[in-house]
Design a protein around this motif. Structure first.
Motif, short mmCIF file in Angstrom:
data_model
loop_
_atom_site.label_atom_id
_atom_site.label_comp_id
_atom_site.label_asym_id
_atom_site.label_seq_id
_atom_site.Cartn_x
_atom_site.Cartn_y
_atom_site.Cartn_z
N LEU A 28 0.96 -1.35 0.06
CA LEU A 28 0.28 -0.13 -0.05
C LEU A 28 0.88 1.24 0.12
O LEU A 28 0.54 2.30 -0.51
N ALA B 156 -4.63 4.66 -4.14
CA ALA B 156 -5.15 3.41 -3.32
C ALA B 156 -6.80 3.70 -3.03
O ALA B 156 -7.16 2.85 -2.41
N ALA C 213 -5.32 1.61 3.58
CA ALA C 213 -4.62 2.82 2.53
C ALA C 213 -4.99 4.12 3.35
O ALA C 213 -4.20 4.96 3.52
#
Length: 465
Positions: free
Chosen positions: A379, A387, A461
């Protein structure tokens, strides 16, 4: 270098007949002498804390500095002060180089009275050793400071010939050390200038924060971006509503963190989902606020199998809270060991990502290694804002904080309804109702693996933001 300090501390301990402790001028532990395990008098709470936490408290530091140790050129005797936690008196040997204090050697004063303890000859010999310590500390600080510009350029230069030139300059300045084994440490946020002394560091610098990948001008899709909310709302109303399935088996983890994108109160403050969702500003999108910075440290290693000294160094570098019970805002990340400087940029990205993950996920602790941050490795490598999917943006709004937390807990526990309900402290039917609301808001089907993956990644994220 660490072994040199230890040898000199042991020499002072032998000369004065008592275990000595060496700290730098910021009162951070460098080395300490062993004491007889049967001699309880050789330890007191302040010395024990200094050894265990690698630093002294602000109250102890203030007490000691009040006796002029930063200006002293010879041994200083300091009486006990139980109110400050100093149960026993101290003998302080200032460590200086060319008139500038570099650190302090400490010993517990064996007895009270002006004639107690080591005699003049022993103290004079110990001060000569302290001068040698001062030379080492000054040389190490000078080496790190001299390379600050080259190190900073190597970390911040654009890819291509600029970075190649910066790496060449750093490699030339480091000499033989440039081809050795290193680990990179990131401490953020960093509140000041480059520290005066970082034992074991080949180079130290302060660089702008945000992390790599956030200063590249990538913009998050917000409500002012055409079609941003429309895509999410169209999917959210696509008719895939909740069915309240009793067998869907949705569950959670029960972490203390309240919601994705936020921080527990003991971290850098409560940055709610409203600050990380579409249109949330709060200093998240775009450039950082004034004065935001990170400390970068290039640490020498003897073996790739022993990274514990680097983690200990990172822990010592973390800025202390203003009060003993105050919030801890800073975190540190440690990259994987590398030989040479050709992949220095990758190492810095790893260290920065680990520091971000430590801030996002309290269970990782204040110091996190790249290899230990799990899904945050992937991430953190995504460009800023990429994201976040339009379908999940609405869930990250502050008004849906409890639903976001429920969904994350559910996904963390691999969809086991019993575990989730217990972790959240709610009835299983309440869990199903909330997950149904999540499906209504996002248009996702939590019986579909890919939809679960998308939602889970979006929630994780958001923590990094």
């Amino acid at each position: 270098m660490k072994g040199d300090y230890q040898d000199l501390v042991d020499e002072i301990s032998a000369l004065l007949g008592a275990p000595a402790t060496l700290e730098n001028r910021d009162f951070r532990l460098i080395a300490f002498g062993a004491h007889d395990g049967d001699d309880d008098a050789a330890m007191d709470p302040v010395r024990t804390r200094s050894i265990l936490t690698r630093q002294s408290t602000a109250a102890v530091r203030s007490w000691f500095e009040g006796f002029g140790i930063a200006r002293a050129t010879g041994p200083v005797r300091i009486p006990a002060a139980p109110d400050a936690g100093v149960v026993r008196g101290r003998l302080c040997l200032p460590v200086r180089y060319r008139g500038i204090v570099q650190g302090y050697v400490w010993l517990l004063d064996p007895e009270s009275g002006p004639d107690a303890g080591p005699g003049p000859a022993a103290l004079a010999a110990a001060m000569e050793v302290a001068e040698r310590v001062g030379v080492l500390l000054a040389e190490e600080a000078k080496a790190g400071a001299d390379l600050s510009r080259e190190f900073r350029a190597a970390l911040t230069a654009d890819r291509g010939w600029q970075r190649d030139m910066a790496l060449t300059a750093l490699r030339t300045a480091l000499g033989a050390d440039g081809d050795g084994l290193h680990a990179v440490v990131c401490v953020t946020p960093w509140p000041g200038e480059v520290p005066g002394s970082v034992p074991g560091a080949a180079a130290v610098c302060v660089v702008p924060w945000p992390w790599p990948g956030r200063a590249n001008g990538t913009d998050r899709a917000g409500p002012d971006r055409p079609g941003a909310n429309r895509a999410g709302s169209e999917r959210a109303t696509s008719g895939r509503a909740a069915s309240g399935r009793a067998g869907s088996g949705r569950a959670g983890s029960g972490r203390a963190a309240d919601h994705p994108g936020g921080r527990p109160d003991t971290r850098s403050g409560d940055r709610s989902a409203a600050g990380t969702g579409a249109g949330g500003s709060g200093g998240v999108d775009g450039d950082p606020g004034p004065g935001q910075a990170a400390l970068a440290v290039l640490v020498r290693l003897r073996s790739a199998d022993s990274v514990a000294p680097v983690e200990a160094l990172a822990s010592r570098l973390l800025p202390r809270p203003a009060t003993p019970t105050g919030p801890v805002a800073a975190t540190a990340g440690v990259a994987e060991p590398r030989r040479g400087l050709s992949t220095l940029g990758d190492a810095w990205a790893e260290a920065a990502a680990a520091a971000r993950a430590a801030s996002a996920q309290p269970r990782l602790g204040q110091v996190a290694r790249w290899s230990a941050i799990g899904p945050y490795r992937l991430l953190a490598s995504l460009a800023a804002g990429r994201a976040q999917d339009p379908s999940t943006r609405v869930l990250l709004d502050a008004t849906h904080r409890e639903l976001a937390r429920t969904a994350e807990v559910f996904l963390d526990c691999a969809g086991q309804a019993g575990r989730a309900a217990a972790a959240l402290g709610i009835h299983r039917q309440t869990l199903y109702y909330r997950l149904g609301r999540v499906e209504q808001l996002t248009g996702l089907d939590l019986d579909e693996g890919e939809d679960r993956l998308l939602l889970h990644m979006s929630l994780k994220a958001a923590r990094l933001d």
